[in-house]
Design a protein around this motif. Structure first.
Motif, PDB file in Angstrom:
ATOM      1  N   UNK A  64      -2.217  -3.152  -3.584  1.00 54.72           N
ATOM      2  CA  UNK A  64      -2.422  -4.476  -4.157  1.00 54.72           C
ATOM      3  C   UNK A  64      -2.564  -5.466  -2.997  1.00 54.72           C
ATOM      4  N   UNK A  65      -3.617  -6.270  -3.048  1.00 53.01           N
ATOM      5  CA  UNK A  65      -3.794  -7.339  -2.087  1.00 53.01           C
ATOM      6  C   UNK A  65      -3.007  -8.572  -2.487  1.00 53.01           C
ATOM      7  N   UNK A  66      -3.070  -9.638  -1.681  1.00 54.56           N
ATOM      8  CA  UNK A  66      -2.289 -10.854  -1.960  1.00 54.56           C
ATOM      9  C   UNK A  66      -2.561 -11.453  -3.333  1.00 54.56           C
ATOM     10  N   UNK A  72     -11.715  -6.364  -2.154  1.00 54.14           N
ATOM     11  CA  UNK A  72     -11.117  -5.665  -3.290  1.00 54.14           C
ATOM     12  C   UNK A  72      -9.651  -6.092  -3.399  1.00 54.14           C
ATOM     13  N   UNK A  73      -9.220  -6.460  -4.601  1.00 46.14           N
ATOM     14  CA  UNK A  73      -7.850  -6.941  -4.804  1.00 46.14           C
ATOM     15  C   UNK A  73      -6.857  -5.832  -5.099  1.00 46.14           C
ATOM     16  N   UNK A  74      -7.316  -4.760  -5.707  1.00 44.13           N
ATOM     17  CA  UNK A  74      -6.435  -3.636  -6.034  1.00 44.13           C
ATOM     18  C   UNK A  74      -7.268  -2.367  -6.090  1.00 44.13           C
ATOM     19  N   UNK A  75      -6.669  -1.266  -5.676  1.00 42.81           N
ATOM     20  CA  UNK A  75      -7.392   0.010  -5.698  1.00 42.81           C
ATOM     21  C   UNK A  75      -6.387   1.143  -5.874  1.00 42.81           C
ATOM     22  N   UNK A  78     -14.230   0.240   2.451  1.00 41.05           N
ATOM     23  CA  UNK A  78     -13.785  -0.903   3.255  1.00 41.05           C
ATOM     24  C   UNK A  78     -13.181  -1.950   2.314  1.00 41.05           C
ATOM     25  N   UNK A  79     -11.956  -1.724   1.883  1.00 41.92           N
ATOM     26  CA  UNK A  79     -11.375  -2.573   0.851  1.00 41.92           C
ATOM     27  C   UNK A  79     -11.327  -4.044   1.255  1.00 41.92           C
ATOM     28  N   UNK A 128       0.879  -1.168   0.000  1.00 43.10           N
ATOM     29  CA  UNK A 128       0.000   0.000   0.000  1.00 43.10           C
ATOM     30  C   UNK A 128       0.911   1.211   0.000  1.00 43.10           C
ATOM     31  N   UNK A 129       0.925   1.958  -1.104  1.00 40.48           N
ATOM     32  CA  UNK A 129       1.955   2.984  -1.312  1.00 40.48           C
ATOM     33  C   UNK A 129       1.351   4.222  -1.980  1.00 40.48           C
TER      34      UNK A 129
END
Length: 391
Positions: free
Chosen positions: A219-221, A197-200, A191-192, A72-73
């Motif tokens: 990006x999620x796993x 949600x996999x990416x935002x 609420x990702x 998360x950047x």
């Protein structure tokens, strides 16, 4: 020897931008503490003190987005850079990319998908409306895409896409869920992790009340796994998140940072401060403040005989699209507000060009005094163009 002739420097006055109340679709006026942060002491982009600030920024972003995603950047660039980073990193040539197109920025997602060679499938709905869970499920079953992209808060229409159940459907069909939260981050509930949600991605210049120039991305796993297992290289160096990860997170899980690019240091300060201010206020209080001031604005519009485009059930509290009354020159009203009252509001984009005004009450500008000022200026502008006299 021939004498060199140098061009003369241009003759300009010193920089002196006019004071504006920014109530358009973004940017909004930055919080005074964010402006102050921009002038803090410059550090090097690999200075341990700066890397600590970046680590704090990542943790604050996780809170604001309600996610535990390690990657998360803030991306060095505006919201469109983060949008492009998501599409280019998560899709390979020929893969199916299902895009919800119910506004301008859904269309942009599709255009970026085409540029990276994806097979773009557009799921269309009238601008100002949202997709039902059933409609999304039907398209997922029919097309079996690798990635589904939706715009949570469509800046061109003022509509908010309901998210409940969509993440579960994407898991069912082995599809990644990509979400645009540019106009929703910190202004309305996001609420990702709960939404799966996999990416935002997002922007800083709206509800975070920070100047544009950096863009949150997460990006999620499942998204990181897809990036790791690509068969082809990410077709961009600057926005290759596997390279950026080595700079911002460290190489292969170590503390060693690799040089990738020179981060915009002072913009990082500003983003960190804007996130800190949001966390300081608390998300629920912040969401409620946006709701309360939007309701106040909508009630004022009704008294002026103006009507929002989007049904209240799906209307954003951070941005309102207002139907331009028949016979009114929308551009003239925008010009009066800007030139006589130093207030910026936006016109329509794409299909809604010339049909709506777009008014943002975001972040620092979501305040009762701003609402009253804006309504008073709208009333005077409408009188000047002859609208209110005819009511």
């Amino acid at each position: 020897m021939e004498k060199l002739v140098y061009p003369k420097p241009p003759s300009f006055a010193p920089l002196d931008p006019p004071p504006r109340l920014l109530c358009g679709p973004g940017p909004c006026n930055p919080h005074p503490r964010v402006v102050q942060a921009l002038s803090a002491t410059e550090l090097g982009h690999l200075d341990p003190s700066f890397l600590k600030i970046m680590d704090e920024t990542k943790e604050l972003l996780k809170y604001i987005w309600q996610t535990n995603n390690e990657f998360t950047i803030p991306v060095s660039g505006t919201g469109t850079a983060a949008m492009e980073a998501c599409v280019f990193n998560l899709l390979e040539p020929g893969e199916k990319f299902l895009v919800g197109c119910n506004g301008y920025f859904g269309q942009r997602l599709g255009q970026i998908g085409e540029r990276c060679g994806a097979n773009v499938i557009r799921m269309e709905k009238p601008w100002g409306t949202v997709f039902s869970l059933e409609e999304i499920g039907e398209q997922l079953e029919k097309h079996r895409p690798q990635v589904l992209a939706l715009v949570h808060a469509e800046t061109s229409t003022g509509a908010c896409q309901p998210m409940q159940g969509i993440g579960e459907l994407c898991r069912k069909y082995n599809c990644l869920l990509l979400l645009d939260t540019v106009t929703s981050i910190s202004g309305i509930p996001v609420h990702l992790d709960n939404w799966k949600v996999d990416a935002a991605y997002a922007g800083t210049q709206k509800c975070l009340s920070c100047p544009p120039g950096m863009a949150p991305l997460t990006f999620g796993p499942r998204a990181m796994e897809k990036l790791k297992n690509r068969k082809t290289k990410v077709p961009t160096y600057y926005l290759d998140m596997s390279l950026v990860a080595s700079y911002l997170l460290g190489e292969n899980g170590t503390s060693k940072r690799s040089y990738h690019h020179t981060a915009p240091i002072n913009m990082c300060y500003a983003v960190r401060e804007s996130l800190y201010i949001a966390a300081e206020e608390g998300l629920e209080k912040r969401w409620e403040r946006h709701r309360r001031n939007a309701e106040m604005f909508w009630n004022g519009l009704k008294q002026l005989g103006l009507e929002p485009l989007v049904d209240k059930e799906h209307r954003l509290t951070s941005l309102t699209t207002i139907k331009i009354p028949q016979g009114v020159d929308g551009k003239e009203v925008v010009s009066i507000l800007l030139n006589e009252y130093n207030i910026e509001v936006g016109g329509g984009l794409g299909e809604l060009a010339g049909k709506v005004w777009r008014v943002g009450l975001m972040g620092y500008n979501s305040r009762p005094d701003v609402v009253l000022t804006l309504l008073a200026a709208f009333e005077r502008a409408l009188k000047k163009v002859g609208y209110l006299q005819s009511q």
